[in-house]
Design a protein around this motif. Structure first.
Motif, PDB file in Angstrom:
ATOM      1  N   ALA A  52     -14.027   7.650  10.710  1.00 39.91           N
ATOM      2  CA  ALA A  52     -13.506   7.652   9.174  1.00 39.91           C
ATOM      3  C   ALA A  52     -12.103   6.893   9.212  1.00 39.91           C
ATOM      4  O   ALA A  52     -12.004   6.316   8.064  1.00 39.91           O
ATOM      5  CB  ALA A  52     -13.477   9.060   8.724  1.00 39.91           C
ATOM      6  N   GLN A  53     -11.095   7.420  10.104  1.00 40.52           N
ATOM      7  CA  GLN A  53      -9.952   6.823   9.985  1.00 40.52           C
ATOM      8  C   GLN A  53      -9.793   5.220  10.032  1.00 40.52           C
ATOM      9  O   GLN A  53      -8.662   4.510   9.781  1.00 40.52           O
ATOM     10  CB  GLN A  53      -8.962   7.405  11.020  1.00 40.52           C
ATOM     11  CG  GLN A  53      -9.284   7.030  12.631  1.00 40.52           C
ATOM     12  CD  GLN A  53     -10.472   7.506  12.907  1.00 40.52           C
ATOM     13  OE1 GLN A  53     -11.122   8.390  12.594  1.00 40.52           O
ATOM     14  NE2 GLN A  53     -10.894   7.317  14.375  1.00 40.52           N
ATOM     15  N   SER A  54     -10.750   4.534  10.673  1.00 44.45           N
ATOM     16  CA  SER A  54     -10.876   3.092  10.692  1.00 44.45           C
ATOM     17  C   SER A  54     -11.428   2.384   9.312  1.00 44.45           C
ATOM     18  O   SER A  54     -11.642   1.126   9.412  1.00 44.45           O
ATOM     19  CB  SER A  54     -11.828   2.584  11.786  1.00 44.45           C
ATOM     20  OG  SER A  54     -13.135   3.074  11.722  1.00 44.45           O
ATOM     21  N   PHE A  55     -11.608   3.138   8.231  1.00 44.46           N
ATOM     22  CA  PHE A  55     -12.286   2.489   7.244  1.00 44.46           C
ATOM     23  C   PHE A  55     -11.346   2.296   5.954  1.00 44.46           C
ATOM     24  O   PHE A  55     -10.447   3.334   5.820  1.00 44.46           O
ATOM     25  CB  PHE A  55     -13.445   3.409   6.446  1.00 44.46           C
ATOM     26  CG  PHE A  55     -14.717   3.142   7.420  1.00 44.46           C
ATOM     27  CD1 PHE A  55     -15.760   2.283   7.117  1.00 44.46           C
ATOM     28  CD2 PHE A  55     -14.890   4.195   8.374  1.00 44.46           C
ATOM     29  CE1 PHE A  55     -17.003   2.231   7.739  1.00 44.46           C
ATOM     30  CE2 PHE A  55     -16.167   4.139   9.087  1.00 44.46           C
ATOM     31  CZ  PHE A  55     -17.151   2.932   8.788  1.00 44.46           C
ATOM     32  N   TYR A  56     -11.234   1.213   5.329  1.00 49.82           N
ATOM     33  CA  TYR A  56     -10.255   1.243   4.359  1.00 49.82           C
ATOM     34  C   TYR A  56     -11.162   0.137   3.125  1.00 49.82           C
ATOM     35  O   TYR A  56     -12.165  -0.412   3.214  1.00 49.82           O
ATOM     36  CB  TYR A  56      -9.227  -0.188   4.625  1.00 49.82           C
ATOM     37  CG  TYR A  56      -8.148   0.777   5.541  1.00 49.82           C
ATOM     38  CD1 TYR A  56      -6.980   1.096   5.090  1.00 49.82           C
ATOM     39  CD2 TYR A  56      -8.399   0.706   6.967  1.00 49.82           C
ATOM     40  CE1 TYR A  56      -6.020   1.990   5.798  1.00 49.82           C
ATOM     41  CE2 TYR A  56      -7.358   1.258   7.831  1.00 49.82           C
ATOM     42  CZ  TYR A  56      -6.201   1.890   7.160  1.00 49.82           C
ATOM     43  OH  TYR A  56      -5.228   2.372   7.877  1.00 49.82           O
ATOM     44  N   SER A  57     -10.665   0.818   1.916  1.00 50.80           N
ATOM     45  CA  SER A  57     -11.276  -0.032   0.687  1.00 50.80           C
ATOM     46  C   SER A  57     -10.397  -1.321   0.541  1.00 50.80           C
ATOM     47  O   SER A  57      -9.167  -1.183   0.925  1.00 50.80           O
ATOM     48  CB  SER A  57     -10.746   0.741  -0.653  1.00 50.80           C
ATOM     49  OG  SER A  57     -11.611   2.039  -0.532  1.00 50.80           O
ATOM     50  N   ILE A  58     -11.038  -2.212   0.289  1.00 50.20           N
ATOM     51  CA  ILE A  58     -10.714  -3.663  -0.096  1.00 50.20           C
ATOM     52  C   ILE A  58     -10.529  -3.915  -1.546  1.00 50.20           C
ATOM     53  O   ILE A  58     -11.659  -3.994  -1.907  1.00 50.20           O
ATOM     54  CB  ILE A  58     -11.279  -4.788   1.007  1.00 50.20           C
ATOM     55  CG1 ILE A  58     -11.443  -4.554   2.123  1.00 50.20           C
ATOM     56  CG2 ILE A  58     -10.746  -6.244   0.564  1.00 50.20           C
ATOM     57  CD1 ILE A  58     -12.303  -5.134   3.039  1.00 50.20           C
ATOM     58  N   GLU A  59      -9.394  -4.082  -2.031  1.00 52.47           N
ATOM     59  CA  GLU A  59      -9.517  -4.068  -3.604  1.00 52.47           C
ATOM     60  C   GLU A  59      -8.861  -5.455  -3.964  1.00 52.47           C
ATOM     61  O   GLU A  59      -7.884  -5.978  -3.259  1.00 52.47           O
ATOM     62  CB  GLU A  59      -8.436  -2.851  -4.014  1.00 52.47           C
ATOM     63  CG  GLU A  59      -8.712  -1.631  -3.557  1.00 52.47           C
ATOM     64  CD  GLU A  59      -7.833  -0.520  -4.632  1.00 52.47           C
ATOM     65  OE1 GLU A  59      -8.206   0.676  -4.674  1.00 52.47           O
ATOM     66  OE2 GLU A  59      -6.704  -1.055  -4.708  1.00 52.47           O
ATOM     67  N   GLU A  60      -9.312  -5.798  -5.049  1.00 53.80           N
ATOM     68  CA  GLU A  60      -8.618  -6.982  -5.712  1.00 53.80           C
ATOM     69  C   GLU A  60      -7.421  -6.420  -6.332  1.00 53.80           C
ATOM     70  O   GLU A  60      -7.478  -5.659  -7.375  1.00 53.80           O
ATOM     71  CB  GLU A  60      -9.697  -7.653  -6.609  1.00 53.80           C
ATOM     72  CG  GLU A  60      -9.226  -9.114  -7.111  1.00 53.80           C
ATOM     73  CD  GLU A  60      -7.889  -9.232  -8.150  1.00 53.80           C
ATOM     74  OE1 GLU A  60      -6.801  -9.889  -7.705  1.00 53.80           O
ATOM     75  OE2 GLU A  60      -7.973  -8.396  -8.822  1.00 53.80           O
ATOM     76  N   ARG A  61      -6.178  -6.887  -5.991  1.00 49.64           N
ATOM     77  CA  ARG A  61      -4.999  -6.178  -6.457  1.00 49.64           C
ATOM     78  C   ARG A  61      -4.720  -5.965  -7.820  1.00 49.64           C
ATOM     79  O   ARG A  61      -4.275  -4.649  -8.188  1.00 49.64           O
ATOM     80  CB  ARG A  61      -3.915  -6.949  -5.801  1.00 49.64           C
ATOM     81  CG  ARG A  61      -2.623  -6.291  -5.869  1.00 49.64           C
ATOM     82  CD  ARG A  61      -1.373  -6.825  -4.885  1.00 49.64           C
ATOM     83  NE  ARG A  61      -1.714  -6.769  -3.675  1.00 49.64           N
ATOM     84  CZ  ARG A  61      -1.131  -7.361  -2.433  1.00 49.64           C
ATOM     85  NH1 ARG A  61      -0.347  -8.265  -2.854  1.00 49.64           N
ATOM     86  NH2 ARG A  61      -1.686  -7.127  -1.342  1.00 49.64           N
ATOM     87  N   HIS A  62      -5.287  -6.734  -8.789  1.00 53.21           N
ATOM     88  CA  HIS A  62      -5.087  -6.462  -9.981  1.00 53.21           C
ATOM     89  C   HIS A  62      -6.105  -5.982 -10.850  1.00 53.21           C
ATOM     90  O   HIS A  62      -6.119  -5.160 -11.604  1.00 53.21           O
ATOM     91  CB  HIS A  62      -4.979  -7.960 -10.920  1.00 53.21           C
ATOM     92  CG  HIS A  62      -3.813  -8.790 -10.136  1.00 53.21           C
ATOM     93  ND1 HIS A  62      -2.415  -8.524 -10.371  1.00 53.21           N
ATOM     94  CD2 HIS A  62      -3.771  -9.986  -9.526  1.00 53.21           C
ATOM     95  CE1 HIS A  62      -1.606  -9.325  -9.591  1.00 53.21           C
ATOM     96  NE2 HIS A  62      -2.449 -10.270  -9.317  1.00 53.21           N
ATOM     97  N   GLU A  63      -7.363  -6.089 -10.311  1.00 48.26           N
ATOM     98  CA  GLU A  63      -8.574  -5.278 -11.199  1.00 48.26           C
ATOM     99  C   GLU A  63      -9.396  -4.136 -10.407  1.00 48.26           C
ATOM    100  O   GLU A  63     -10.142  -3.720 -10.687  1.00 48.26           O
ATOM    101  CB  GLU A  63      -9.441  -6.495 -11.522  1.00 48.26           C
ATOM    102  CG  GLU A  63      -8.877  -7.428 -12.363  1.00 48.26           C
ATOM    103  CD  GLU A  63     -10.011  -8.452 -12.923  1.00 48.26           C
ATOM    104  OE1 GLU A  63     -11.044  -7.957 -12.915  1.00 48.26           O
ATOM    105  OE2 GLU A  63      -9.421  -9.605 -13.148  1.00 48.26           O
TER     106      GLU A  63
END
Length: 803
Positions: A52-63
């Protein structure tokens, strides 16, 4: 072992002391165990998947959200992730052979389960190879809980066909019991492939870059750091900016921890849980201060016993070891009791469904880490309060004690230690009381703030015509029939449709541009707005005040010029004033030119803590929506209308899934954070108050018991009741004042974090300040009342005869 048995016998000889000490520590340990378990579930262990430590959310920084084409580019162009998945939440009508019922689900990319690296409980998952274009993958994966509750755990359901929004879908498999998806709080009924979005939602945005509605999660490749992945995403966003300047202008990506919608919920939840953990730590410190006072008083009362043991050859080290053994025994038993109580509370919290129409649930089960932390806190607490009498024992003069029967030589030092402990305990209590009162006042403001609508006596009917098979031109026709049928029910005042409920669980944002703007890039936008599609009658049903111009009417159809009603903030930000807005024009990101027909009051649209935000209300006939809420304002109690409303709508189409709630009940989602904060801090405030009462009571009782002879002499010499009380309890109340003042100042600083959760939460509220002062005064009076009566009831004749 001998020391342990002796300590146990000593505690059994003083049952009141033992019970008080154990329960005091149990309160502190239990509070920390509960808060840490929630922190562990929400923050420390967000994904129940391998590595689980290798997972990250990828966000559009503004929305925060991303479009499907941008997801495809990130998935295919990155060099840092083994896989990137996409998902969204949606509602659909599921027909298993009876009456259709609305259920919540995940729309997930084909590589969703493969990227997570999990295995099914039954059957198989869908894969990317199952996708062959829009609506090409009619498959379902059931959650374990839904399979057990709605299919009785029947393994034969694999391969069975169901109707989802009147489209056939085949059950491929069942997820494992421990897997509920990629968000900690969301418990879906099932998963469907994202390419079937049109069949689920009635429309498809899979080809539009400006339609950002997806959450992305990526799994880092072995050896790749988050910083390297961030740089990789930056290169992709730069490419997209240059390749699609109109749609992706200013697009940037960032990484966040998954499980709480990235930083959207993650940042405020982490801040609040950190603050709550600190406050729970203050509870434990207050308990330790209380126990330190108790153990110091107990050591003082045992001074003759300790002196005799020293005189008979016992070492101070041996005596200290015995006192520490008693303290650790109390800590161990108190920790066990506290953990037991926390387990009961956590079971109730796990079963709690705070939002009945949305599958919010938090499975908080204490694990080995929780037990280990609680045990370590208990033992550390035992050492902390067990060491308080050390100086007392080390400085004890056995000959002085045996000769005089007291420890007057060092009493000043001993009482100085107890004074400090009491001040610390009262200060910590004042911090907790301040935080709880700030949360209560913020919640009261939330309930009485201007929302831009009037939820009283209003029923909301959740309808999705797509679930019943309505598409295209059939949708507005059916919606008009529904409005007319409900309007003819006796007792209705007004009725209207809206696609998203203000302060509900969904919203639609977009960029708008000044009428003179020709380059419709994101960087040239005039404002970011929240959009609603409404029917005629909505503003009357919602109780929204019209400030200028007109509202939506039936002439605003698809053949009429594009119009909109905007709120006051939109008029101020885009046109400068309400008067200038009416008749003015603006453009959408698609280049549509829209005229402002009217201006309504500002409101709250996404959260209660948001700043004023521009809003646009478009005619539903010009912006069709298959999923919409029917807003029905009743003249009387809305509950009496619910049955008639249900029968009337089902009479139009028996296959239409309906959910009917009051508008005030639907606000539970908006008030959830504020109510949770208020209840949590209120409980901690009560615990702090209980500890303060026992601490003040112990201090006052001990002071009176040690000064009975002095007080008796004062009474015999003619001292008045006021003078006796001042002599007996004056020091205690001075310490109470000092501790309360220090705690109030600390509490004002500590409650700043609440402003992110509770509407207009501020410790500078005069009622909060007055409430803290009054509460601490009442706690002091309540705790000192029994010792005060004992001091006033002294009979000097009887006392001096006994002495």
């Amino acid at each position: 072992m001998a020391a342990l048995k002796f300590a146990w016998r000593r505690l059994l000889k003083s049952p009141s002391f033992a019970i008080t000490a154990i329960l005091t520590l149990a309160l502190g340990i239990g509070a920390n165990a509960v808060v840490f378990s929630v922190l562990n579930a929400l923050v420390l262990h967000t994904l129940n998947v391998p590595n689980a430590q290798s997972f990250y959310s990828i966000e559009e920084r503004h929305e925060s959200l991303n479009s499907y084409p941008d997801y495809q580019d990130v998935r295919d162009r990155n060099r840092s992730f083994d896989g990137v998945l996409a998902f969204n939440f949606a509602q659909a009508g599921l027909d298993t052979g009876g009456e259709p019922s609305p259920i919540w689900l995940y729309e997930a990319s084909g590589n969703y389960f493969d990227t997570l690296g999990i295995q099914p409980y039954l059957g198989r998952f869908f894969h990317r190879s199952d996708e062959h274009g829009p609506n090409s993958s009619p498959y379902i994966v059931l959650s374990y809980a839904y399979w057990r509750s709605h299919f009785a755990g029947d393994p034969a359901v694999v391969g069975r066909s169901l109707q989802l929004n009147q489209h056939p879908f085949t059950i491929l498999g069942v997820a494992a019991p421990e897997f509920r998806g990629t968000e900690s709080f969301y418990a879906p009924a099932l998963w469907v492939p994202l390419v079937d979005q049109e069949q689920i939602e009635g429309l498809s945005d899979l080809t539009r870059r400006t339609s950002r509605s997806l959450w992305l999660i990526g799994r880092l490749k072995p050896g790749v750091t988050a910083a390297q992945a961030d740089a990789d995403l930056h290169s992709i966003s730069t490419f997209l900016n240059k390749t699609y300047p109109k749609d992706d202008d200013g697009l940037t990506f960032s990484l966040a921890r998954p499980g709480l919608l990235g930083n959207l919920l993650g940042r405020p939840v982490r801040a609040f849980m950190t603050g709550l953990m600190l406050l729970a730590g203050l509870i434990l410190l207050a308990a330790c201060a209380n126990l330190g006072s108790l153990f110091a008083a107990r050591a003082a009362d045992r001074s003759r016993e300790i002196a005799l043991r020293l005189a008979l050859g016992s070492s101070r080290r041996h005596i200290l070891r015995q006192l520490l053994t008693e303290a650790l025994l109390v800590a161990l038993v108190g920790g066990i009791v506290g953990i037991g109580g926390s387990v009961v509370l956590l079971r109730g919290l796990t079963a709690w469904q705070p939002l009945p129409n949305f599958p919010v649930n938090l499975p908080v089960r204490p694990d080995a880490l929780t037990y280990a932390v609680a045990l370590l806190l208990a033992l550390a607490s035992g050492l902390l309060f067990g060491l308080v009498p050390v100086r007392q024992v080390l400085r004890a003069d056995p000959w002085q004690v045996v000769k005089t029967g007291s420890t007057t030589a060092n009493s000043g030092r001993w009482f100085s230690t107890r004074d400090v402990l009491l001040v610390v305990q009262i200060a910590l209590c004042a911090v907790l009381v301040t935080a709880s009162l700030v949360a209560v006042r913020g919640l009261v403001r939330s309930l009485h703030s201007s929302l831009g609508f009037q939820p009283q006596n209003v029923l909301l009917v959740s309808t999705d015509l797509n679930m019943a098979g309505y598409h295209g031109d059939r949708v507005p026709v059916m919606q008009r029939r529904m409005l007319d049928a409900v309007a003819n029910i006796p007792g209705d005042a007004s009725v209207g449709f809206v696609d998203f409920i203000p302060l509900g669980l969904g919203w639609n944002e977009s960029s708008i541009y000044a009428n003179s703007t020709t380059d419709l890039r994101e960087s040239n936008k005039a404002a970011e707005v929240v959009n609603y599609a409404v029917s005629p009658g909505y503003f009357d049903a919602a109780g929204t005040t019209l400030l200028a111009g007109r509202t939506i009417n039936w002439r605003d159809d698809k053949n009429a010029p594009k119009v909109a009603v905007v709120n006051r903030e939109f008029a101020r930000k885009v046109f400068g004033s309400v008067a200038q807005a009416v008749g003015g024009h603006f453009k959408t990101s698609e280049g549509q030119r829209i005229e402002v027909a009217g201006v309504v009051e500002d409101g709250k649209y996404e959260t209660l803590t948001e700043d004023p935000w521009p809003a646009v209300f478009l005619p539903m006939l010009q912006s069709p929506a298959t999923a919409a809420w029917l807003v029905v304002k009743a003249n009387g109690a809305p509950q009496k209308l619910a049955g008639t409303l249900h029968d009337t709508l089902r009479g139009l189409d028996a296959g239409l899934p309906l959910t009917i709630v009051t508008w005030q009940k639907s606000l539970d989602s908006a008030l959830f954070a504020a109510r949770t904060a208020t209840v949590s801090l209120g409980v901690l405030g009560v615990l702090g108050a209980m500890l303060a009462i026992t601490g003040i009571f112990g201090m006052a009782s001990y002071s009176v018991s040690k000064r009975l002879r002095e007080l008796g002499i004062r009474v015999a010499l003619g001292a008045r009741r006021k003078e006796v009380l001042q002599a007996a309890l004056g020091r205690t109340f001075r310490l109470l004042t000092a501790g309360a003042a220090a705690g109030l100042l600390l509490g004002m600083a500590a409650t700043r974090v609440l402003s992110h959760v509770v509407y207009q939460a501020t410790p500078r509220d005069p009622l909060v300040l007055a409430g803290v002062i009054l509460t601490m005064l009442l706690l002091g009076v309540l705790a000192a009342s029994v010792p005060a009566r004992r001091a006033l009831a002294i009979d000097p004749v009887i006392l001096l005869r006994e002495q």
